[in-house]
Design a protein around this motif. Structure first.
Motif, short mmCIF file in Angstrom:
data_model
loop_
_atom_site.label_atom_id
_atom_site.label_comp_id
_atom_site.label_asym_id
_atom_site.label_seq_id
_atom_site.Cartn_x
_atom_site.Cartn_y
_atom_site.Cartn_z
N LEU A 227 46.52 58.42 41.00
CA LEU A 227 45.08 58.56 41.17
C LEU A 227 44.54 57.52 42.15
O LEU A 227 43.64 57.80 42.95
N GLU A 228 45.09 56.30 42.09
CA GLU A 228 44.70 55.25 43.05
C GLU A 228 45.04 55.69 44.47
O GLU A 228 44.21 55.58 45.40
N GLN A 229 46.24 56.20 44.66
CA GLN A 229 46.66 56.62 46.00
C GLN A 229 45.87 57.84 46.48
O GLN A 229 45.50 57.94 47.65
N PHE A 230 45.59 58.76 45.55
CA PHE A 230 44.81 59.94 45.92
C PHE A 230 43.42 59.52 46.40
O PHE A 230 42.92 60.03 47.43
N THR B 98 54.93 59.06 41.84
CA THR B 98 54.85 57.64 42.19
C THR B 98 55.97 56.87 41.50
O THR B 98 56.49 57.29 40.47
N SER B 99 56.33 55.75 42.08
CA SER B 99 57.34 54.86 41.50
C SER B 99 56.65 53.77 40.69
O SER B 99 55.65 53.21 41.12
N ALA C 19 53.36 47.58 38.64
CA ALA C 19 52.39 47.95 37.61
C ALA C 19 51.20 47.00 37.61
O ALA C 19 50.07 47.39 37.31
N MET C 20 51.45 45.72 37.96
CA MET C 20 50.38 44.74 37.99
C MET C 20 49.37 45.02 39.09
O MET C 20 48.28 44.43 39.11
N LYS C 21 49.68 45.92 40.02
CA LYS C 21 48.72 46.28 41.06
C LYS C 21 47.58 47.12 40.51
O LYS C 21 46.55 47.26 41.16
#
Length: 435
Positions: free
Chosen positions: A197-200, A38-39, A45-47
């Protein structure tokens, strides 16, 4: 060509490699990819909710503390300065477009994400500070050239050079003392894993809560079937294979049909076996560690056994170890740069009132006032002033102590008077002479 390099540096600043991990190009493309795939940048990062929450927990107290300009007064103590151009504006409206809370929270948030928070000091003809304006950290940088030190910034596409004394620079850790280190950049691998982990999790639910695998066919796929596997419904050529796409959240509860007797074989580890939730909890703790924020303040109660007095001690530690250093950074920067040389000679200084943290706790606040009143530190009017209540008149300015208290000097003097006034020939209680 050294003359050209010197000229270019004076006009555009020192050059930097396009591959510089802290440079503008890498930041513009989201900071490059981490090992998690991930980038990570200060923008995305605030997301992460935990990053947003950590920054909020630190920036909110800084933004709400009452802020006053004070000076020493004759006879001891301090008094509020009311005749300075910033006296009323500093704690309410540091410029015409934003409140004091808005400006302080913006600058503090910049310092917590980019490592540097900047605010321009606008001055009047006498050199006194009259307004404060936040500067964007990605458009602002300190520049040191030989014996000159200033800040270069861009506003509305135009470049400006601001004197060092006209910019408040709030930062935490630094290697050279001029530029703060970005916490997001330093912890980009931990943040990258949290984003992964969020994207997964999002993709897992978008794919019917099933992990990946492969399709097993008993024979050889026809050309039409091979083409249909990789095409959406509207692009399929075989009318008999005009089926809905298998994946996606919209198709989660529809019947799935595989062509020509194919079977789906799951090959990847299910989320429960990969300890997906445990890993997410660990990353929350890792990021909380990065900002020195207790997990209890992030609504993370997993394995938390510190209740009652334990939470009170956690809050005290949070204020002392996390909030107070940032307050010190603000006060030191303001005390040196907000005031003229004459004002500094008069002792002008800025003070954050951290007692505002007690406003929501009636019991703790009452106990604090009672203790301060009992030792004569606070008068009734001082307590009323801290509660934004009207004073009770001149009598409320007196300081009180219990009558059974006394100084050590008075105690020694009283003992001396007692001994000198005693009769050395007075008999003791048992009839014998008193020694």
């Amino acid at each position: 060509m050294s003359w050209w390099n010197s000229l270019r540096a004076s006009l555009f600043g020192q050059s930097a490699s396009v591959g510089d991990p802290n440079g503008w190009l890498i930041r513009a493309v989201n900071g490059g990819r981490t090992h998690a795939g991930t980038s990570v940048s200060e923008f995305n990062a605030m997301k992460l909710p935990v990053v947003y929450a950590c920054i909020n927990r630190i920036a909110n107290p800084i933004a709400r503390f009452p802020l006053r300009i004070l000076r020493p007064k004759d006879g001891g103590g301090v008094e509020e300065v009311l005749d300075h151009p910033l006296s009323r504006r500093l704690s309410t409206r540091p410029n015409d477009l934003m409140s004091s809370r808005t400006l302080r929270k913006a600058v503090q948030s910049h310092a917590l994400s980019w490592g540097n928070g900047y605010a321009e000091i606008e001055r009047n003809g006498r050199g006194q500070a009259v307004n404060l304006w936040p500067l964007l950290p990605w458009n602002t940088q300190p520049v040191r050239q030989e014996d000159q030190f200033f800040y270069r910034t861009r506003i509305d596409g135009r470049s400006f050079e601001l004197p060092h004394d006209d910019v408040l620079h709030i930062m935490d850790m630094s290697q050279d003392g001029y530029v703060g280190l970005s916490p997001v950049f330093l912890a980009r691998e931990a943040l990258g894993m949290a984003l992964a982990l969020e994207q997964f999790g999002a993709k897992f639910f978008a794919n019917d809560m099933k992990s990946g695998g492969f399709l097993m066919h008993p024979g050889k796929l026809s050309a039409t079937a091979q083409g249909n596997l990789g095409k959406p419904k509207e692009q399929r050529t075989d009318p008999g294979a005009n089926l809905e796409r298998q994946g996606g959240l919209d198709n989660a509860h529809r019947v799935k049909v595989l062509e020509e007797g194919m079977k789906f074989i799951q090959t990847t580890i299910p989320p429960e076996d990969a300890q997906f939730l445990s890993t997410r909890d660990f990353q929350i703790a890792e990021i909380a560690r990065m900002y020195d924020v207790p997990l209890i303040l992030l609504q993370s109660h997993e394995k938390t056994t510190s209740w009652g007095t334990g939470i009170e001690q956690l809050m005290i530690g949070f204020v002392q170890q996390t909030i107070d250093p940032w307050v010190g950074a603000w006060e030191q920067e303001m005390n040196w740069k907000l005031f003229t040389e004459e004002e500094r000679k008069l002792g002008y200084f800025v003070k954050f009132n951290m007692n505002a943290l007690l406003r929501g706790d009636m019991v703790t606040r009452s106990k604090f006032y009672r203790e301060m009143f009992s030792v004569g530190a606070y008068s009734p009017n001082m307590i009323l002033g801290l509660e934004d209540e009207d004073p009770i008149g001149p009598d409320g300015d007196h300081h009180f102590v219990p009558t059974n208290y006394g100084t050590i000097a008075n105690a020694v003097a009283n003992v001396g008077r007692t001994v000198s006034s005693a009769d050395p020939n007075r008999e003791s209680g048992d009839g014998g002479p008193r020694e």
